[in-house]
Structure formats: C-alpha cells, structure tokens
Design a protein around this motif. Sequence first.
Motif, short mmCIF file in Angstrom:
data_model
loop_
_atom_site.label_atom_id
_atom_site.label_comp_id
_atom_site.label_asym_id
_atom_site.label_seq_id
_atom_site.Cartn_x
_atom_site.Cartn_y
_atom_site.Cartn_z
N GLY A 79 -46.31 -46.97 -98.33
CA GLY A 79 -46.47 -48.34 -98.83
C GLY A 79 -47.89 -48.83 -98.64
N MET A 101 -33.56 -47.57 -97.56
CA MET A 101 -34.31 -47.62 -96.30
C MET A 101 -33.47 -47.14 -95.12
SD MET A 101 -37.30 -48.50 -97.21
CE MET A 101 -37.12 -47.90 -98.90
N CYS A 133 -31.61 -52.94 -101.39
CA CYS A 133 -32.24 -51.62 -101.54
C CYS A 133 -31.22 -50.52 -101.69
CB CYS A 133 -33.20 -51.32 -100.39
SG CYS A 133 -32.46 -50.51 -98.96
N LEU A 183 -48.72 -61.79 -94.29
CA LEU A 183 -47.88 -60.60 -94.27
C LEU A 183 -46.40 -60.92 -94.47
CD1 LEU A 183 -49.42 -58.53 -91.34
CD2 LEU A 183 -49.73 -58.18 -93.79
N ARG A 240 -40.24 -61.75 -93.27
CA ARG A 240 -40.44 -60.43 -93.89
C ARG A 240 -41.49 -60.51 -94.98
NH1 ARG A 240 -35.64 -57.22 -93.48
NH2 ARG A 240 -34.90 -57.51 -91.35
N LEU A 260 -39.25 -59.64 -101.39
CA LEU A 260 -38.76 -60.62 -102.36
C LEU A 260 -39.43 -61.97 -102.16
CD1 LEU A 260 -34.94 -59.81 -102.37
CD2 LEU A 260 -36.67 -59.12 -104.04
N ALA A 310 -48.13 -59.46 -103.87
CA ALA A 310 -48.21 -59.00 -102.48
C ALA A 310 -49.65 -58.64 -102.10
CB ALA A 310 -47.29 -57.79 -102.28
N ALA A 356 -44.04 -57.35 -97.50
CA ALA A 356 -44.01 -56.04 -98.15
C ALA A 356 -43.79 -54.96 -97.11
CB ALA A 356 -45.30 -55.80 -98.90
N PHE A 357 -42.99 -53.99 -97.43
CA PHE A 357 -42.75 -52.86 -96.51
C PHE A 357 -43.02 -51.53 -97.22
CE2 PHE A 357 -39.81 -49.77 -94.49
CZ PHE A 357 -40.42 -49.71 -93.25
N CYS A 358 -42.24 -51.22 -98.27
CA CYS A 358 -42.39 -49.89 -98.90
C CYS A 358 -43.54 -49.87 -99.91
CB CYS A 358 -41.09 -49.45 -99.56
SG CYS A 358 -40.82 -50.16 -101.20
N GLY A 359 -43.89 -51.04 -100.44
CA GLY A 359 -45.03 -51.13 -101.34
C GLY A 359 -44.81 -50.55 -102.73
N CYS A 402 -37.72 -51.11 -101.44
CA CYS A 402 -37.04 -51.69 -100.28
C CYS A 402 -36.60 -53.14 -100.49
CB CYS A 402 -37.92 -51.59 -99.03
SG CYS A 402 -39.26 -52.79 -98.96
N PHE A 403 -37.17 -53.85 -101.43
CA PHE A 403 -36.81 -55.24 -101.73
C PHE A 403 -37.05 -56.17 -100.55
CE2 PHE A 403 -34.81 -54.87 -105.92
CZ PHE A 403 -34.66 -53.50 -106.01
N ASP A 404 -37.88 -55.74 -99.58
CA ASP A 404 -38.16 -56.63 -98.47
C ASP A 404 -39.16 -57.71 -98.87
OD1 ASP A 404 -36.84 -56.68 -96.12
OD2 ASP A 404 -38.17 -55.33 -95.04
#
Lengths: 401, 505, 104
Positions: free
Chosen positions: B159, B445, B441, C44, C56, C69, C35, C58-61, C65-67
């Motif tokens: 990421g 994950m 997801c 962040l 929360r 949102l 992001a 960005a995580f997977c970029g 992961c939809f983190d």
Amino acid sequence: MPTRHSLDVVIVGAGVVGAACAYYASRSGLSVAVVDRGSVAGGTTGAGEGNLLVSDKEPGPELDLALLSTRLWRELADELPPEIEFESKGGLVVASDEARLDALSTFAAQQTAAGVTAARVPADRLHEFEPHLAPGLAGAFHYPQDAQVQPALAAAHLLRAARRAGALLCLGEEVTAVLTGPGGAVRGVRTDRGELSAPAVVNAAGTWGGELAALAGVDLPVMPRRGFVLVTEPLPRIVRHKVYAADYFADVASGSAALQTSPVVEGTPSGPVLIGASRERVGFDRTLRVEVLRRLAAGAAGLFPVLAGVRVMRAYHGFRPYLPDHLPAIGPDPRAPGLFHACGHEGAGIGLAPATGLLLTAAIRGQRPALDLAPFRPDRFSRRGPDSRRGTGRTRGPERT
Amino acid sequence: MPISPSEPPVPPEYDLAIVGAGPAGLSAAVAAADLGLSVVVLDAAAAPGGQYYRHPAPGLGAARPEALHHGWAAFAALVRRLGRHTGTGKVRHLTHHHVWTVERGSSTAWTVHAVTGPDGPEQGRAAVTSRALLLATGSYERQLPFPGWTLPGVVGAGGAQAMLKSGLVLPGRRIVVAGSGPLLLAVAGSLAAAGAKVPAVVEAAGYTAYAGSPRTLAANPGKLLEGAVHGAALLRHGLRPRTRSAVTEAHGTDRVEAVTVSRLDRDWRPVPGTGRRIACDALAVGHGLVPQLELATGLGCATHRTPDGTYALALDDSQRTSVPGVWAAGEAGGVGGAQLALAEGELAAFAIAAVSRSAVRPDARRAVALRRTRARLRAFAAVMAAAHRPGPGWPDWLSDDTDVCRCEEVSAGEVRAAVTDLGAHDARTVKLFTRAGMGWCQGRMCGPAVDCLARADSHADADADADADADADAGPDRRPLSCPVPLAALSRPAALSGPDGPPRS
Amino acid sequence: MARNPVELAGATPEPSFEITMDGRVLPALPGQSIAAALWSAGILAWRTTRVNGRPRGAFCGIGSCFDCLATVNGAPNQRACLVPARPGDLVTTQEGHGRADLAV
C-alpha cells in the motif's frame, strides 16, 4: 473399525434442525451424538436469513408447527445467550394494489381463525411502520409473531447447550452407511472414522436428506430449490420489520422449476440489509446468475426506494430442501424401524426447527407428540404409503389475480 | 421457462476478454491482437499497468517514473504496442471497469460484468461478451494481524508502495518496514529513495531458506540481480534487514508512535525478552501476496495450495484453467512477479489464438523460449514462497483483544471462542459465527489469519497430521461479488459493451 | 539523493488546487487520489469505525481493504485511495457506516 459409543440416538446433520433435535433429545435424558460431514450450519442453515414466520403459512399442519415453534423460540431466546440475535421484529406483508390487498385480507382472516395474530395496516399508516416504504402501496398486514434469529449462531448455541447436556458432536465425519440388524431394524451408522451404535438414527441432513434415506434403503424425494440473498453495505436500522410483498406466497407454494422472485427485505442487528427471495430448481448448481440478482435488487428498490442509493456488498446462495408437497418429513419411518426423519423444511427450517426437535424427541421416546405427525409421514411419497401425491396442490396465501 | 435476458447475443462481441491490465493482461492483449484476435481488456484503474506498474497520473508531470520501478522500459514498450492496437480497434481497453462477476452465457460465450467509474453516485454497470476469457486478476497483499495494526499510520507495505508510485506521497517521515517476502526490500528501498528515514527493515523469515535451492538460484541471475539491486539500495541508505524478527506490536493512541520488534524462533514464535521498541511515525507491513481468485472460483476453476500457504489456480502448460474456455496468467496462477506474468500472458495468448479463428500462427521458437522462462521463474517463485511461508507460531503475537477482522472489528479472542466453544473448524464457519470476513473487504485482509486461527486451534485437540490433507481441500474464500455493486445499477439490465461498440475486425 | 517523492520522480506537477477536509483547506495535485492529498497534508485518518469508533485511514492503498472509506461531497463510503481528488471536493470524517441520516 471401532465402535466408539453406545448411544440412544445418532443425529445426522449439524444444521439448525439437527441442533434442535440434539437440544431437546439430550435435555430429555437421551444420550446423543450429532454427526456432520461438514461443519456446524455448513449447509442451508448457514445460507438462511433466520426467518421465524407464521405470516406466510396457510392454516394447516405447517402453520400448527410454526405456531408451536414460535412459542418455543421465545423460550429458547430466554435460555440461550443473546448472541443468537433473537428479534421479535414482526412481519409486514404489503400489497401493491386493492385486489392483492383483498386477497391478503381473506387469507389473514383464515390465519386469525387458526391462532395467528394479524392486523390490517391502511395505506395512510404504512409509514408509521416503515418510514422508508415506497409510496402508493394499497396497504399491508402486520404479523407481530414473526421474528428472526441469526441462524448459524442459533444452531451453534443449541448444539453447545446440547453438549453441556452430554451430547457428542462429531464434525468433519461422514456417514457412509446406516447399519441394520436382523429384521431390518436400524442399529446405528458407520462413518469414515468408525461406527456409532444407537437404536435410533435421525435424518436431519436437510437438502441432502434423500441421500441419507437412500443409505437406509428408503426413498425420500428431497430436492434442492436454490435461493440467492443480496447483502447490502452496513446501514443504520432503515427497515424495522421483515417486509415482503404479498406475491411471495404464490412463489413459495409453487412447484415450478422456473425462476421466481418476489421481494423480501429485512434489516439485521449487525447493519446490512438482507434481500431475497428467489426460487429456482437447478439442482446443486453453484454458479451465480446475474438476472436473479438483478430481479432481487429491482424488487427491493421497488419496496424501499432508499436502497437504490446503497451498495450490494455480498451475495450468497443456499439450497432449500423441499419435498413435493412442501411439507417436511418428521417422525419415524415405518419402512426402516429406528430411522427417524427431520428434514425437508424448505425455506422454513430455522423457524420450524424447535417444534421439529421437540416432536421428534417425543416420537423417539415413544411418547405421544404434542401435534399429530401424520401429515409429515416420511413414507407419504412411496407407492405403498398414504397417497398424498394426489390432491396436495397446496397453495399458501391468497391466489394471485 | 427459464428466463434469459442476461444471456449474450450470438455471436460474442470479442474473441477474447481479458480481466486485468497489469503485466499479464497487457502482455496477453498485445500478443493476442498481434495474432489477429479482437480483444477487450477490462481493468478497474484509470491507466494500464496494474499494481506493479502503477505510475503517477499525467497531471503529476513525472519526468522519471522509472525511478519508482524495475523494468519500466518493458512496460513502456507494451503500452506503445497497446496504443497501436487500440488505435486500429483490435484492442479495446475499458478503464474504470471493475469486473464483479463472469457468467457463462452459452458453451462458447462469456459475459463479463463490470461496475463502471470510481466509487461515487455516478457508478454504473456494463457487460461485454467474448468467446474466450483470460483472468489476469493479480494479487493483493497478505496481512497477519498484530496488536496495534489498526492504528492510523500502519499501512500495507504494498500500500505504501502503491501510494508512492501513483500519488508521490509517503505515510510518514520515519517508516519501519516489516513482514516477510521480497517486496519488503523493494518497498524499503523506494521509501528511502523518496526521502523517508527507514529505521528498520524487519523480515520474519531467514534468508538461509534460499540457500537450500542453489540450482534454482543459479538459474535465475536476473532475480539475484534484482535482489542485489535492492540490497545495494538498502546499503546506500544504511539499512540491513533484521531477519527472523517481526513487529509484534504497534504503539500509539490515535496513530502509530513506535513499534516493538521481537526475535522469532523457527516457527515464528516471538522469543520472550527480545522485544525492542523503535520510534516511528509509520509502519509499512505485509507478508507476501495472495492471488485474487474470486472470478475464477465463481466459475468453478480448480485451485491448489502453493508453498506459501495461499491458493492459486491449477493451470496446464497452455495457461488453461480446469474450466474450458478460461485461461489465466500472472499471479492468479501463483505469485511469481512481473517477468513471469509477462511470459505467461504471452503464452496464454498463443494458446487462445491456437483454438480461435486466428489466421496468424504463433512463433513456435518464441513459445519454446517463453516456456523456458516460465519454468525457470516458477521454480524461483516456489523457492521464494516456501522461504516466506508464515510459521505456525505467529498467532502467539496476538493478544485476545487484537482485532483480527478490521472491517467488523472482530477480535482474536472472539475467533478463538468460536473455535473452542462453538465448534467452528474452518474460516467459513468462523465467519458465520463471528462476522470476521463479512465486512466491506470480504475477508481479504483477515482471511489468511482467520483460516490459520480456525485450523490451528481446532488442531490442538485433534491429530494434526490427519487433518493436514483435509485442510488442503478447504479451498480459497468464495466471493460471488468480487467488488461492491451499486444496487441501482444492479437493478437495471447491463448495457452490452459501451457506446462505441465492439471493434471492427 | 531525493528529499521527497516528487523530486525522486522528477515531477513538475500542474498547479495544485484546493480540497477541504473537515473545514481545513488543503492543496491537492492533479492526478492525486483523495487519500494521497490527505497523506500529503499529514492526515492519516478520516473515518471512525462502526463498533468501537476508532480512527482509520488508508491501509492497502489499492482498493482492497476498504479501510479508507471517506465521505466526499456528502456521499459516504468512497475509497479515498481510488477516488481522484477534484477541485473543491469536500471531505468529511465519516462516522461508522456514514448513513446516520437514513436511520428510522
């Protein structure tokens, strides 16, 4: 192969029906083993929405079973942990036009006479029940007895309680034979890990119940009827009841192989809205059919326009176990002494599980069950059994006009 | 009568539909078009390249995109060839098309369904039909949870790399890089080259695992060189990976402020008393890559477990899956890197052309060379996968209150309770009981971790050896929808193809 | 050695534009995702979780992961790592499902 245990009952199937049978049997003092080739709730139970409904049943044996189950689920909700997510949410059956509303009224009156609580909701009061409901509907009936559980957790907690009462749980273990003694009486099962001896074997194998019956040398025509469910993104509570269109009745009662869809919409405590219901007879085909999903989405947006603005996050399917007359098989099989059936509940297995478990336990113990099991006789489809193929074109709910 | 409005008209619009415009998909697209096939490429991104060749948008005016990539020249050449084919109409590249499912229309036609546009109210839906289907769906990063991994500032290693490549941004100034696999070295090198301080590169495996396969290593000088380049880059920034170590906790309240790095034993269990705290404002973490298989498994394609514990598609010598009419190339057949993906894409195109109406014959000598390249790189990938397979002891660094499922906030303790109290022995049942993997997801994950926890804890009271084979059959997670679909779009019939229609051949 | 990613890539971006995060005006470069623009400003986290209200970002970029949102221009649940920033975008911290307005 070793004979590991001497038991009173071997229950084949760790879905909600098998779990309920194990719960009532073990608590009545019987020594029980539950065997499943997969996991807890690995079949149709895990693919269900967890509906406990009286609203969709016409007066008759299935409604009697549902009413008994409704009472039992309320008891279970007190005994089992809150994780089973029992919600006494009530059902709301909506009619899109006056003709359907009239038919629904007639149907509700018959149900009321049989012990169901149903109250008419006029068009101008619909939004008190469901603020997001589409405008222009003719009216609805409210069924406060309808409820919901999280079906996989309900099965798991019934089994957990059964284990605490001494039941043995054998997962990942496949029954390969039903053992019989001299005279043809059932004396247990053989699995891929050994033998389990018991004078009673319960077929709670759901959609695969026909296969287990065949192992015991009897015919039980359980067939899969596929259904898809759409799961939306997590939402706040925007749908309070189980809401469905009156057309649903006709689909449930139909034996047609062709695709039928009618909108069934409900919220869940964890957020997502569940959208059903489709019915197809396509065997155990697991491939997704976009047209089915399209119809479900269109139907849901028709009832709740607000859903048009959300995303569908997941979809899944399950195979309802259905018998030709849409009634389950519950009780002893006269063709194979010691074999009991508890399967074929179609889309109502979660709701009907406790009554099935309670009645079957009585039958195993040689007691008189609280309801007459004759309509559920497992041999009713065989040539020598009671002739029930003819004249059982049972219809549920108002005829479609 | 069964209804059939979603079945495609006959004949299909394209000879070949390719899902994914990364190295494998692009390589296949240009090769297939060279051989005379009409091709459509569907990809979720705005530009070709996939994750590996992610690059800054034109507006960022990057004069040296190659500074962020290995093998940029190969990519640039592919894009030029793609441009020529899209110019003549032999290839249609549908950007912003995220494929959510593929349906078999009839025995000889596939309908590929896509959500169009980036997230937002304007998203729509489209579908294309083709005679053959090539899945070049790539991979995503494998994550193993640890206390604190949900803190802002903890990001995937891939990421961090992706955000750097496309947006020219960093998550912090002082970034620890941790996890396992060769990507870590590349990420650490890029982050350092882009101006970040990298106080530690933490690798859970020991590189000695590679030493057991000297012949495979000797046959892959390019791969060694790649490693050496990363190694040199790291040295230039004063970095040496700490092997057999892991970040076992991230600290902070509303964002990461430090991490604890612990030594691991051979099974990846943290060695008590070895924890060292390292201050940082970001952590880039990942444990290798997971092939993205949901479209393939939805069609019933067979899979197998790879040496790193993930699932990959079972493919024959022609890149064919077990389902007739469906081919795959690149990471979907097992993680192996961009060079391998390029070779496999081209081989798949050759095979598809051979069974299509193509008038042009593939160059047989090139096919032989490509097969040799593929065999060499697959062997290297297998060595790498085995070296970085997570050890069975990693769950020891989880506390019961560590969230395993980020979406639904399901803790390790809840997962363990589902296994021990409720009899869940596989990831699917854990999901039914706890909601781990049921969120946005779809378990991408938490899936590998939940799978591990479900099997590890259920093995404690069973004979582990006997169950090992049964586990191999559990198969990858199924996701009938590979991405969320707007309900309004789903409720309408999909427009076949787009306003431009299929290419004329 | 480059001091920052822009220098590393030899980038001469087109002129930046403004977006707003919870009322704070931030610069964004053409082609950057939401992001990326937020990271550039040192931000962040831009949502809180549904169950525990935790921050929360960005995580997977890469959109898996939809983190990340975010609520952008009032529309919730957009993957900030994929959605391109556009001039005048209003980003607001998303609380939980981001749909509290629909609750009955």
